[in-house]
Design a protein around this motif. Structure first.
Motif, PDB file in Angstrom:
ATOM      1  N   TYR A  80       0.703  -1.150   0.095  1.00  0.00           N
ATOM      2  CA  TYR A  80       0.032  -0.077  -0.134  1.00  0.00           C
ATOM      3  C   TYR A  80       0.843   1.305   0.016  1.00  0.00           C
ATOM      4  CZ  TYR A  80       0.853  -0.914   5.190  1.00  0.00           C
ATOM      5  OH  TYR A  80       1.518  -0.902   6.282  1.00  0.00           O
ATOM      6  N   THR A  81       0.437   2.336  -0.480  1.00  0.00           N
ATOM      7  CA  THR A  81       1.017   3.515  -0.453  1.00  0.00           C
ATOM      8  C   THR A  81      -0.092   4.690   0.165  1.00  0.00           C
ATOM      9  OG1 THR A  81       2.030   2.846  -2.800  1.00  0.00           O
ATOM     10  CG2 THR A  81       2.104   5.279  -1.984  1.00  0.00           C
ATOM     11  N   ILE A  82       0.643   5.336   1.074  1.00  0.00           N
ATOM     12  CA  ILE A  82      -0.123   6.544   1.768  1.00  0.00           C
ATOM     13  C   ILE A  82       0.324   8.036   1.164  1.00  0.00           C
ATOM     14  CG2 ILE A  82      -0.838   7.547   4.013  1.00  0.00           C
ATOM     15  CD1 ILE A  82      -0.365   4.773   5.093  1.00  0.00           C
ATOM     16  N   ASN A  83      -0.477   8.683   0.577  1.00  0.00           N
ATOM     17  CA  ASN A  83      -0.077   9.913   0.254  1.00  0.00           C
ATOM     18  C   ASN A  83      -0.765  11.012   1.147  1.00  0.00           C
ATOM     19  OD1 ASN A  83       0.361   8.535  -2.679  1.00  0.00           O
ATOM     20  ND2 ASN A  83       1.843   9.913  -2.455  1.00  0.00           N
ATOM     21  N   PHE A  84      -0.152  12.088   1.639  1.00  0.00           N
ATOM     22  CA  PHE A  84      -0.450  13.335   2.353  1.00  0.00           C
ATOM     23  C   PHE A  84      -0.520  14.433   1.606  1.00  0.00           C
ATOM     24  CE2 PHE A  84       0.255  16.900   5.054  1.00  0.00           C
ATOM     25  CZ  PHE A  84      -0.861  16.866   5.669  1.00  0.00           C
ATOM     26  N   TYR A  85      -1.734  14.917   1.381  1.00  0.00           N
ATOM     27  CA  TYR A  85      -1.920  16.327   0.823  1.00  0.00           C
ATOM     28  C   TYR A  85      -2.324  17.384   1.713  1.00  0.00           C
ATOM     29  CZ  TYR A  85      -2.234  13.065  -3.015  1.00  0.00           C
ATOM     30  OH  TYR A  85      -1.963  11.982  -4.025  1.00  0.00           O
ATOM     31  N   PRO A  86      -1.475  18.339   1.932  1.00  0.00           N
ATOM     32  CA  PRO A  86      -1.784  19.256   3.062  1.00  0.00           C
ATOM     33  C   PRO A  86      -3.199  20.414   2.478  1.00  0.00           C
ATOM     34  CG  PRO A  86       0.142  20.027   1.702  1.00  0.00           C
ATOM     35  CD  PRO A  86      -0.201  18.512   1.346  1.00  0.00           C
ATOM     36  N   SER A  87      -3.722  20.910   3.341  1.00  0.00           N
ATOM     37  CA  SER A  87      -5.004  21.649   3.286  1.00  0.00           C
ATOM     38  C   SER A  87      -4.599  23.278   3.514  1.00  0.00           C
ATOM     39  CB  SER A  87      -6.030  21.381   4.086  1.00  0.00           C
ATOM     40  OG  SER A  87      -5.701  21.188   5.576  1.00  0.00           O
ATOM     41  N   ASN A  88      -3.257  23.423   4.182  1.00  0.00           N
ATOM     42  CA  ASN A  88      -2.689  24.915   4.374  1.00  0.00           C
ATOM     43  C   ASN A  88      -1.431  25.023   3.781  1.00  0.00           C
ATOM     44  OD1 ASN A  88      -0.987  23.816   6.576  1.00  0.00           O
ATOM     45  ND2 ASN A  88      -2.906  23.301   7.569  1.00  0.00           N
ATOM     46  N   GLU A  89      -1.272  26.212   3.735  1.00  0.00           N
ATOM     47  CA  GLU A  89       0.047  26.727   3.199  1.00  0.00           C
ATOM     48  C   GLU A  89       1.615  25.926   3.942  1.00  0.00           C
ATOM     49  OE1 GLU A  89       0.233  30.644   2.290  1.00  0.00           O
ATOM     50  OE2 GLU A  89      -1.216  30.751   0.848  1.00  0.00           O
ATOM     51  N   SER A  90       1.282  26.048   5.307  1.00  0.00           N
ATOM     52  CA  SER A  90       2.361  25.479   6.152  1.00  0.00           C
ATOM     53  C   SER A  90       2.667  23.906   5.883  1.00  0.00           C
ATOM     54  CB  SER A  90       2.112  25.874   7.452  1.00  0.00           C
ATOM     55  OG  SER A  90       1.064  25.241   8.073  1.00  0.00           O
ATOM     56  N   GLY A  91       1.845  23.340   5.502  1.00  0.00           N
ATOM     57  CA  GLY A  91       1.966  21.703   5.442  1.00  0.00           C
ATOM     58  C   GLY A  91       2.635  21.396   3.996  1.00  0.00           C
ATOM     59  N   LYS A  92       3.524  20.370   3.968  1.00  0.00           N
ATOM     60  CA  LYS A  92       4.217  19.631   2.783  1.00  0.00           C
ATOM     61  C   LYS A  92       3.643  18.344   2.494  1.00  0.00           C
ATOM     62  CE  LYS A  92       8.282  22.360   3.567  1.00  0.00           C
ATOM     63  NZ  LYS A  92      10.080  22.281   3.738  1.00  0.00           N
ATOM     64  N   PRO A  93       3.417  17.890   1.143  1.00  0.00           N
ATOM     65  CA  PRO A  93       2.930  16.538   0.767  1.00  0.00           C
ATOM     66  C   PRO A  93       4.217  15.736   1.434  1.00  0.00           C
ATOM     67  CG  PRO A  93       3.631  17.772  -0.986  1.00  0.00           C
ATOM     68  CD  PRO A  93       3.740  19.072   0.084  1.00  0.00           C
ATOM     69  N   TRP A  94       3.728  14.492   1.571  1.00  0.00           N
ATOM     70  CA  TRP A  94       4.503  13.467   1.790  1.00  0.00           C
ATOM     71  C   TRP A  94       4.118  11.880   1.387  1.00  0.00           C
ATOM     72  CZ3 TRP A  94       2.566   9.758   4.952  1.00  0.00           C
ATOM     73  CH2 TRP A  94       1.491  10.231   6.024  1.00  0.00           C
ATOM     74  N   GLU A  95       4.980  10.979   1.406  1.00  0.00           N
ATOM     75  CA  GLU A  95       4.564   9.592   0.879  1.00  0.00           C
ATOM     76  C   GLU A  95       5.124   8.686   1.832  1.00  0.00           C
ATOM     77  OE1 GLU A  95       4.063   8.238  -3.475  1.00  0.00           O
ATOM     78  OE2 GLU A  95       5.946   7.151  -2.705  1.00  0.00           O
ATOM     79  N   TYR A  96       4.157   7.708   2.222  1.00  0.00           N
ATOM     80  CA  TYR A  96       4.637   6.528   2.906  1.00  0.00           C
ATOM     81  C   TYR A  96       4.289   5.258   2.121  1.00  0.00           C
ATOM     82  CZ  TYR A  96       5.139   2.617   6.496  1.00  0.00           C
ATOM     83  OH  TYR A  96       5.291   1.740   7.147  1.00  0.00           O
ATOM     84  N   LYS A  97       5.339   4.580   1.788  1.00  0.00           N
ATOM     85  CA  LYS A  97       4.982   3.207   0.914  1.00  0.00           C
ATOM     86  C   LYS A  97       5.502   2.046   1.502  1.00  0.00           C
ATOM     87  CE  LYS A  97       5.396   3.402  -3.685  1.00  0.00           C
ATOM     88  NZ  LYS A  97       6.104   3.284  -5.119  1.00  0.00           N
ATOM     89  N   PHE A  98       4.684   0.901   1.640  1.00  0.00           N
ATOM     90  CA  PHE A  98       5.063  -0.552   1.989  1.00  0.00           C
ATOM     91  C   PHE A  98       5.010  -1.417   0.961  1.00  0.00           C
ATOM     92  CE2 PHE A  98       3.927  -4.579   3.437  1.00  0.00           C
ATOM     93  CZ  PHE A  98       5.014  -4.938   4.154  1.00  0.00           C
ATOM     94  N   VAL A  99       6.078  -1.885   0.538  1.00  0.00           N
ATOM     95  CA  VAL A  99       6.078  -2.879  -0.533  1.00  0.00           C
ATOM     96  C   VAL A  99       6.769  -4.388   0.012  1.00  0.00           C
ATOM     97  CG1 VAL A  99       7.263  -3.796  -2.660  1.00  0.00           C
ATOM     98  CG2 VAL A  99       6.935  -1.152  -2.219  1.00  0.00           C
ATOM     99  N   PRO A 100       5.514  -5.435   0.108  1.00  0.00           N
ATOM    100  CA  PRO A 100       6.063  -6.593   0.619  1.00  0.00           C
ATOM    101  C   PRO A 100       7.046  -7.410   0.074  1.00  0.00           C
ATOM    102  CG  PRO A 100       4.051  -6.869  -0.591  1.00  0.00           C
ATOM    103  CD  PRO A 100       4.386  -5.479  -0.441  1.00  0.00           C
ATOM    104  N   THR A 101       8.047  -8.027   0.657  1.00  0.00           N
ATOM    105  CA  THR A 101       9.308  -8.723   0.133  1.00  0.00           C
ATOM    106  C   THR A 101       8.967 -10.294   0.030  1.00  0.00           C
ATOM    107  OG1 THR A 101      10.305  -8.779   2.306  1.00  0.00           O
ATOM    108  CG2 THR A 101      10.862  -6.806   1.034  1.00  0.00           C
ATOM    109  N   LYS A 102       7.998 -10.705   0.796  1.00  0.00           N
ATOM    110  CA  LYS A 102       7.661 -12.172   0.961  1.00  0.00           C
ATOM    111  C   LYS A 102       6.666 -12.479  -0.014  1.00  0.00           C
ATOM    112  CE  LYS A 102       9.504 -12.736   5.578  1.00  0.00           C
ATOM    113  NZ  LYS A 102       9.130 -13.610   6.972  1.00  0.00           N
ATOM    114  N   LYS A 103       6.626 -13.758  -0.728  1.00  0.00           N
ATOM    115  CA  LYS A 103       5.598 -14.023  -1.564  1.00  0.00           C
ATOM    116  C   LYS A 103       4.273 -14.274  -1.071  1.00  0.00           C
ATOM    117  CE  LYS A 103       8.534 -16.547  -4.747  1.00  0.00           C
ATOM    118  NZ  LYS A 103       8.871 -18.118  -5.450  1.00  0.00           N
ATOM    119  N   ARG A 104       3.100 -14.097  -1.665  1.00  0.00           N
ATOM    120  CA  ARG A 104       1.799 -14.113  -1.180  1.00  0.00           C
ATOM    121  C   ARG A 104       1.157 -13.388   0.003  1.00  0.00           C
ATOM    122  NH1 ARG A 104       0.191 -20.124   0.068  1.00  0.00           N
ATOM    123  NH2 ARG A 104       2.242 -20.240   0.841  1.00  0.00           N
TER     124      ARG A 104
END
Length: 520
Positions: free
Chosen positions: A174-198
């Motif tokens: 899964y990927t989590i993207n943050f979108y700020p609603s005010n000028e002081s905030g900055k966008p960021w991304e948190y990504k989880f990629v599984p390394t084990k099968k299934r």
């Protein structure tokens, strides 16, 4: 693509000083009651409402839609007209006390368009997000089933997070993207990629504020009853990980709730099991609460056993099941100003679905789920002291309702976890009245009266039931809901009220009623 399709905007704004308790919205050529909702603040008090509906059918597969925004007294705030493809659907919405964000999905382009507005309905720049083919198919299936995606979540006074699946690893991540609603905030991304099968991972936010985002990661293997739960706590402003807590096979736990205290402590609640138990099959031993610091240190831990603790108030069998009750799923935990906790639960049992069996016969056994159902009944309120010692359990009777399980395998408790994720229980929402230090837990109730003489059928009525905690005392109030139309919905309202919505397909209009609860 979607920016071109969502091209025409008409901005009409009008604010009225008279508080309307009844309102009718006209010219709703095509409207699904699920395409409406309330904008809630931190205490689940209502700031306003939105309604998304089709206004007109245009040429070349285009449609004219409207987003109608009202204040909490049903006064008009804004009406937005949008021209878009007929393949455009509203799939998610969120309000973070600063701004409103809508997520529109276009099946043809496999894209999400995020449209946001401030409290005065001034538009902000659109955000377009490409969606992978597999997830696009899942979103489309959810739309056809009448359900909306829970991929968009508000971070109060900060912005919004969008959760999408990714298939870059050996399983589903899964990927989590943050979108700020005010000028002081900055966008960021948190990504989880599984390394084990299934390894298929899904993630759900269970508590959010301007400092923490508390997530539950659930790992499942293909057609396996083995589930692994993990708590992840992110920094709301940067997306950095504060800490991760995995519950391994020696300490298996099913997490359902979390709350963040004023002093920055994070409490996680759920059910605990015997070592090496399979969560999708086993019977839990009871409830647990863990309180963490922002570094992940356990500050407090408590277990409430079905046998040793709950059995003082409810009958519990030797196998840890509640006698004549089945199971209880807890929807919310509320802390009062005096430091006491109330856990709001709903009774359920896993039963055979007659409809599911019939459909299975028609489909010649091709179904993958739906042969079983959850039969949902009474409300149970658990009261705890500051140290989470169980003080009392109070029951409120409620009529039976039934919802088909998404899958038939697994324990009733795990089925309930899945059903709750799609809003299948009768519970609607909880609301805290901060000024009066009381709360309201709200449910839909299908009441059945006793059979009357000379009549073949029992009378039934569809009611809104609210359970009120005031000064440590619990009471209830009910409001009957009209059953003239199947197109109705109950929405949260300002403190002390409930909003009843009924769509008249023939008149192409919706009538909204603000009903006052019987509260002193």
């Amino acid at each position: 693509m979607m920016r071109k399709l969502l091209s025409v905007f008409v901005f009409l704004i009008g604010v009225y000083t008279i508080s309307a308790q009844v309102k009718t919205i006209e010219n709703m050529v095509k409207f699904g009651v699920q395409n409406s909702g309330a904008f809630l603040d931190e205490a689940n008090d209502v700031d306003g409402y939105y309604f998304f509906y089709q206004v007109d059918k245009l040429k070349k597969g285009m449609r004219e839609y409207a987003i109608n925004i009202l204040d909490k007294n049903l006064n008009d705030i804004a009406l937005k007209k949008i021209v878009a493809s007929k393949k455009t659907s509203l799939v998610a919405k969120a309000f973070n006390n600063e701004a409103i964000m809508f997520a529109f999905f276009n099946k043809k382009d496999r894209a999400l368009t995020l449209k946001s507005f401030d409290k005065k309905a001034n538009p902000r720049e659109d955000i377009t997000v490409a969606i992978e083919k597999k997830q696009a198919r899942i979103i489309d299936m959810a739309i056809k089933a009448g359900g909306l995606s829970t991929m968009l979540h508000p971070v109060r006074n900060e912005g919004f997070i969008l959760i999408t699946s990714n298939y870059e690893g050996k399983g589903t991540g899964y990927t989590i993207n943050f979108y700020p609603s005010n000028e002081s905030g900055k966008p960021w991304e948190y990504k989880f990629v599984p390394t084990k099968k299934r390894g298929h991972h899904s993630v759900t936010p269970i508590a959010l504020n301007d400092k923490f985002i508390v997530l539950v990661d659930v790992k499942t293997k293909n057609m396996s009853t083995k589930k692994e739960f993990k708590t992840i706590v992110l920094n709301s402003k940067t997306g950095e990980v504060f800490f991760t807590k995995a519950y391994d096979e020696n300490d298996p736990k099913l997490i359902s709730n979390a709350f963040i205290s004023d002093d920055g402590k994070i409490s996680v609640m759920g059910q605990y099991y015997e070592p090496k138990a399979k969560l999708a099959k086993a019977q839990s031993l009871g409830l647990f609460v863990n309180e963490y610091s922002e570094k992940g240190t356990v500050e407090f831990s408590k277990k409430i056993a079905w046998k040793g603790d709950v059995s003082k108030f409810l009958p519990v069998k030797d196998n840890n099941k509640l006698k004549d009750i089945g199971y209880i799923f807890f929807h919310d935990i509320i802390k009062t100003q005096s430091g006491e906790y109330y856990a709001i639960g709903e009774q359920f049992k896993k039963t055979v679905s007659a409809l599911g069996v019939a459909m299975g016969i028609l489909n010649r056994g091709a179904q993958t789920g739906g042969y079983t159902q959850l039969t949902i009944k009474d409300v149970y309120i658990f009261k705890f002291d500051k140290e989470f010692n169980l003080l009392a359990v109070k029951t409120f009777e409620k009529g039976k309702s039934r919802v088909q399980n998404l899958v038939d395998f697994g324990s009733p408790q795990f089925n309930a976890y899945q059903v709750a994720a799609i809003g299948g229980f009768d519970y609607i929402y909880s609301q805290v009245d901060v000024k009066r230090d009381r709360f309201y837990a709200n449910f839909i109730d299908y009441e059945r009266s006793k059979k009357e003489k000379g009549k073949k059928k029992k009378k039934s009525r569809f009611v809104f039931k609210t359970i009120i905690q005031d000064g440590g005392e619990l009471s209830e109030d009910v409001i009957e809901i009209s059953k003239k139309s199947k197109n109705y919905r109950v929405l949260p309202a300002k403190v002390g009220y409930v909003l009843l919505l009924e769509y008249d397909k023939k008149a192409k209009s919706s009538t909204l009623h603000l009903e006052k609860l019987n509260i002193k």
